[in-house]
Design a protein around this motif. Structure first.
Motif, PDB file in Angstrom:
ATOM      1  N   SER A 282       0.825  -1.213   0.000  1.00  0.00           N
ATOM      2  CA  SER A 282       0.000   0.000   0.000  1.00  0.00           C
ATOM      3  C   SER A 282       0.855   1.257   0.000  1.00  0.00           C
ATOM      4  N   LEU A 283       1.968   1.242   0.709  1.00  0.00           N
ATOM      5  CA  LEU A 283       2.843   2.421   0.756  1.00  0.00           C
ATOM      6  C   LEU A 283       3.458   2.687  -0.616  1.00  0.00           C
ATOM      7  N   ARG A 284       3.939   1.615  -1.254  1.00  0.00           N
ATOM      8  CA  ARG A 284       4.577   1.789  -2.564  1.00  0.00           C
ATOM      9  C   ARG A 284       3.575   2.221  -3.620  1.00  0.00           C
ATOM     10  N   VAL A 285       2.414   1.569  -3.655  1.00  0.00           N
ATOM     11  CA  VAL A 285       1.420   1.884  -4.684  1.00  0.00           C
ATOM     12  C   VAL A 285       0.898   3.302  -4.515  1.00  0.00           C
ATOM     13  N   GLU A 286       0.732   3.733  -3.282  1.00  0.00           N
ATOM     14  CA  GLU A 286       0.284   5.108  -3.051  1.00  0.00           C
ATOM     15  C   GLU A 286       1.285   6.108  -3.619  1.00  0.00           C
ATOM     16  N   ARG A 287       2.569   5.895  -3.334  1.00  0.00           N
ATOM     17  CA  ARG A 287       3.621   6.791  -3.831  1.00  0.00           C
ATOM     18  C   ARG A 287       3.741   6.694  -5.352  1.00  0.00           C
ATOM     19  N   GLN A 288       3.726   5.481  -5.877  1.00  0.00           N
ATOM     20  CA  GLN A 288       3.863   5.294  -7.321  1.00  0.00           C
ATOM     21  C   GLN A 288       2.696   5.920  -8.088  1.00  0.00           C
ATOM     22  N   SER A 289       1.486   5.749  -7.557  1.00  0.00           N
ATOM     23  CA  SER A 289       0.311   6.308  -8.227  1.00  0.00           C
ATOM     24  C   SER A 289       0.339   7.833  -8.195  1.00  0.00           C
ATOM     25  N   ARG A 290       0.751   8.386  -7.063  1.00  0.00           N
ATOM     26  CA  ARG A 290       0.833   9.848  -6.960  1.00  0.00           C
ATOM     27  C   ARG A 290       1.873  10.394  -7.937  1.00  0.00           C
ATOM     28  N   ASN A 291       3.029   9.742  -7.993  1.00  0.00           N
ATOM     29  CA  ASN A 291       4.064  10.154  -8.947  1.00  0.00           C
ATOM     30  C   ASN A 291       3.561  10.047 -10.390  1.00  0.00           C
ATOM     31  N   ALA A 292       2.875   8.936 -10.689  1.00  0.00           N
ATOM     32  CA  ALA A 292       2.413   8.697 -12.062  1.00  0.00           C
ATOM     33  C   ALA A 292       1.419   9.752 -12.509  1.00  0.00           C
ATOM     34  N   LEU A 293       0.496  10.122 -11.631  1.00  0.00           N
ATOM     35  CA  LEU A 293      -0.492  11.140 -11.997  1.00  0.00           C
ATOM     36  C   LEU A 293       0.180  12.472 -12.294  1.00  0.00           C
ATOM     37  N   GLU A 294       1.143  12.841 -11.470  1.00  0.00           N
ATOM     38  CA  GLU A 294       1.839  14.113 -11.692  1.00  0.00           C
ATOM     39  C   GLU A 294       2.626  14.068 -13.001  1.00  0.00           C
ATOM     40  N   ILE A 295       3.279  12.953 -13.288  1.00  0.00           N
ATOM     41  CA  ILE A 295       4.060  12.829 -14.517  1.00  0.00           C
ATOM     42  C   ILE A 295       3.144  12.799 -15.738  1.00  0.00           C
ATOM     43  N   ALA A 296       2.021  12.100 -15.648  1.00  0.00           N
ATOM     44  CA  ALA A 296       1.081  12.040 -16.778  1.00  0.00           C
ATOM     45  C   ALA A 296       0.533  13.424 -17.097  1.00  0.00           C
ATOM     46  N   ARG A 297       0.194  14.185 -16.073  1.00  0.00           N
ATOM     47  CA  ARG A 297      -0.287  15.553 -16.290  1.00  0.00           C
ATOM     48  C   ARG A 297       0.792  16.403 -16.947  1.00  0.00           C
ATOM     49  N   TRP A 298       2.025  16.228 -16.493  1.00  0.00           N
ATOM     50  CA  TRP A 298       3.130  17.002 -17.051  1.00  0.00           C
ATOM     51  C   TRP A 298       3.363  16.627 -18.515  1.00  0.00           C
ATOM     52  N   LEU A 299       3.370  15.339 -18.803  1.00  0.00           N
ATOM     53  CA  LEU A 299       3.586  14.889 -20.181  1.00  0.00           C
ATOM     54  C   LEU A 299       2.502  15.410 -21.117  1.00  0.00           C
ATOM     55  N   GLU A 300       1.267  15.451 -20.628  1.00  0.00           N
ATOM     56  CA  GLU A 300       0.148  15.890 -21.460  1.00  0.00           C
ATOM     57  C   GLU A 300       0.313  17.346 -21.891  1.00  0.00           C
ATOM     58  N   SER A 301       1.104  18.090 -21.161  1.00  0.00           N
ATOM     59  CA  SER A 301       1.288  19.513 -21.480  1.00  0.00           C
ATOM     60  C   SER A 301       2.497  19.771 -22.370  1.00  0.00           C
ATOM     61  N   GLN A 302       3.234  18.715 -22.751  1.00  0.00           N
ATOM     62  CA  GLN A 302       4.469  18.896 -23.507  1.00  0.00           C
ATOM     63  C   GLN A 302       4.224  18.854 -25.014  1.00  0.00           C
ATOM     64  N   ASP A 303       4.842  19.781 -25.736  1.00  0.00           N
ATOM     65  CA  ASP A 303       4.673  19.855 -27.194  1.00  0.00           C
ATOM     66  C   ASP A 303       5.173  18.604 -27.904  1.00  0.00           C
ATOM     67  N   ALA A 304       6.186  17.958 -27.354  1.00  0.00           N
ATOM     68  CA  ALA A 304       6.764  16.781 -28.007  1.00  0.00           C
ATOM     69  C   ALA A 304       5.899  15.533 -27.845  1.00  0.00           C
ATOM     70  N   VAL A 305       4.878  15.634 -27.000  1.00  0.00           N
ATOM     71  CA  VAL A 305       4.023  14.484 -26.705  1.00  0.00           C
ATOM     72  C   VAL A 305       2.712  14.609 -27.466  1.00  0.00           C
ATOM     73  N   GLU A 306       2.387  13.585 -28.219  1.00  0.00           N
ATOM     74  CA  GLU A 306       1.161  13.581 -29.003  1.00  0.00           C
ATOM     75  C   GLU A 306      -0.058  13.206 -28.162  1.00  0.00           C
ATOM     76  N   SER A 307       0.096  12.222 -27.273  1.00  0.00           N
ATOM     77  CA  SER A 307      -1.020  11.780 -26.439  1.00  0.00           C
ATOM     78  C   SER A 307      -0.498  11.034 -25.223  1.00  0.00           C
ATOM     79  N   VAL A 308      -1.338  10.972 -24.172  1.00  0.00           N
ATOM     80  CA  VAL A 308      -1.023  10.233 -22.950  1.00  0.00           C
ATOM     81  C   VAL A 308      -2.220   9.347 -22.618  1.00  0.00           C
ATOM     82  N   ASP A 309      -1.984   8.047 -22.473  1.00  0.00           N
ATOM     83  CA  ASP A 309      -3.053   7.099 -22.142  1.00  0.00           C
ATOM     84  C   ASP A 309      -2.920   6.683 -20.678  1.00  0.00           C
ATOM     85  N   TYR A 310      -3.473   7.499 -19.808  1.00  0.00           N
ATOM     86  CA  TYR A 310      -3.434   7.220 -18.366  1.00  0.00           C
ATOM     87  C   TYR A 310      -4.837   7.363 -17.816  1.00  0.00           C
TER      88      TYR A 310
END
Length: 431
Positions: free
Chosen positions: A291-319
């Protein structure tokens, strides 16, 4: 003669022997091939009833402890631990299907499982129909035949993050009295417990999140313990009819746990899928911090997915955690405490951009694994999904520029800094 009075070679073999017990707080590792019987009758009773432990291939105290742990985490009645995630899928399926039977499966599944269906089970005269639109209950219902014996899907699919409506599909399975088997590896029981939503069986590659550190292989099958012979016996004659020589049926001996008992007694040990007690121990240790790892990993993933979605070099994000994902609402309904840590994104610039990405990452590790404490990256089109056609990859959301990330527990700022540096290099390549 006692051991102490025996000669040197005999003492070397027997002097460490002890029948003492101790209440270890950590799960003890019973790293032994076999177990000593108390007397003649003890051995006979074990072989006639299966109680106790005789040989590690058929049962081991370390393995049994971890089975109880994982069954509890998945809200199941019982579990069988096996040597790998692929062994878990094979064991679960071979516990319910046989020659001449049929499986209905989501097309959005791990490629090793798809190969098992198309290459190996097909040779055993077990046919599979794949459902592309897993959100459409009618598509599942239309694929069912009179000889269908199981429905199979992933709760959170690799690679496009499609989310299974577990309750809807399990209801369809119940209509025809067959089990819905759900691979819950990506979601983990920390975020979703399919049995609580009607699934009959859950499988995992325990090598991934459950163990968590990328050091061991293992798999697990968890059963709901609700096999109903009156409703489903016609679909599972191997569970309700007498065994060889008129032996009592599996159901008469185990009741609602007949399905998992059959997996434990007749499938896993006979096909040699039993795990090492050492691997079982490490999986159990990893599950304690799931539970500790998944909580941290999921929080990191959401922040990274949001960041990637805003990047010009990225066409799409499937999260699934992003409102832009077609299954986002289903994810919100089913996933508790996060949206998982594995997803894909597609770079503008296709294959050259993807090549530059995997060769330039430093904090991310380029390797074929998921669910690790470390962040990992892979190009599915030339690795895990290389055997698919271009059209099939398109259905799964895998293009030339698509990359899969498995987000770890590192500081998210360091992960984003690594991605930012690499995407700048990708922009130069595309330009």
């Amino acid at each position: 003669m006692t051991v102490d009075t025996a000669r040197f070679a005999t003492r070397a073999v027997h002097a460490a022997r002890s029948r003492e017990t101790a209440a270890a707080r950590a799960t003890p590792i019973y790293l032994t091939a076999g177990f000593e019987f108390d007397d003649f009758d003890h051995a006979a009773d074990h072989f006639s009833t299966g109680t106790g432990f005789g040989y590690t291939r058929t049962g081991n105290p370390t393995v049994r402890a971890v089975e109880r742990q994982l069954a509890s985490l998945e809200s199941g009645a019982d579990a069988v631990l096996v040597a790998s995630g692929q062994a878990a899928v094979s064991t679960a399926l071979l516990s319910v299907v046989g020659a001449g039977d049929h499986i209905v499966s989501s097309t959005h599944i791990y490629e090793g499982t798809r190969g098992l269906f198309l290459d190996n089970l097909a040779r055993l005269d077990i046919e599979t129909t794949f459902v592309e639109d897993i959100a459409d209950p009618d598509a599942w219902r239309a694929a069912i035949r009179p000889n269908t014996r199981a429905l199979f899907a992933e709760s959170l699919a690799n690679a496009r993050n499609d989310v299974l409506d577990v309750a809807a599909v399990s209801a369809i399975a119940d209509e025809v009295a067959v089990p819905l088997i759900v691979d819950n590896t990506l979601a983990t029981p920390s975020l979703l417990r399919p049995i609580e939503h009607g699934a009959a069986v859950v499988v995992h590659s325990a090598s991934k999140f459950l163990a968590g550190h990328g050091s061991v292989l293992g798999g697990v099958i968890v059963d709901d313990g609700r096999f109903d012979a009156e409703r489903a016996g016609h679909n599972a004659p191997h569970l309700v009819l007498p065994g060889r020589g008129g032996a009592p049926s599996v159901f008469s001996r185990h009741g609602g746990r007949a399905r998992i008992a059959y997996a434990r007694e007749s499938v896993a040990p006979r096909f040699g899928a039993s795990p090492s007690p050492l691997n079982a121990f490490l999986i159990g240790q990893g599950a304690e911090t799931l539970s500790l790892r998944v909580e941290r990993q999921s929080r990191n993933a959401l922040e990274i997915a949001r960041w990637l979605e805003s990047q010009d070099a990225v066409e799409s994000v499937d999260y699934a955690g992003l409102p832009s994902h077609p299954h986002h609402e289903t994810a919100v309904r089913y996933l508790e405490g996060g949206f998982g840590s594995i997803f894909t994104f597609t770079l503008r610039g296709g294959l050259p951009a993807a090549r530059r990405f995997v060769e330039d990452v430093r904090v991310f590790t380029h390797m074929t694994h998921i669910g690790d404490v470390r962040s990992l990256a892979l190009h599915p089109g030339t690795t895990s999904h290389a055997q698919r056609t271009d059209a099939e990859r398109a259905v799964l959301g895998v293009g030339p520029g698509t990359l899969r990330l498995s987000i770890g527990i590192e500081d998210v700022a360091d992960l984003i800094a690594d991605l930012s540096r690499v995407l700048e290099s990708v922009r130069e390549t595309v330009a």
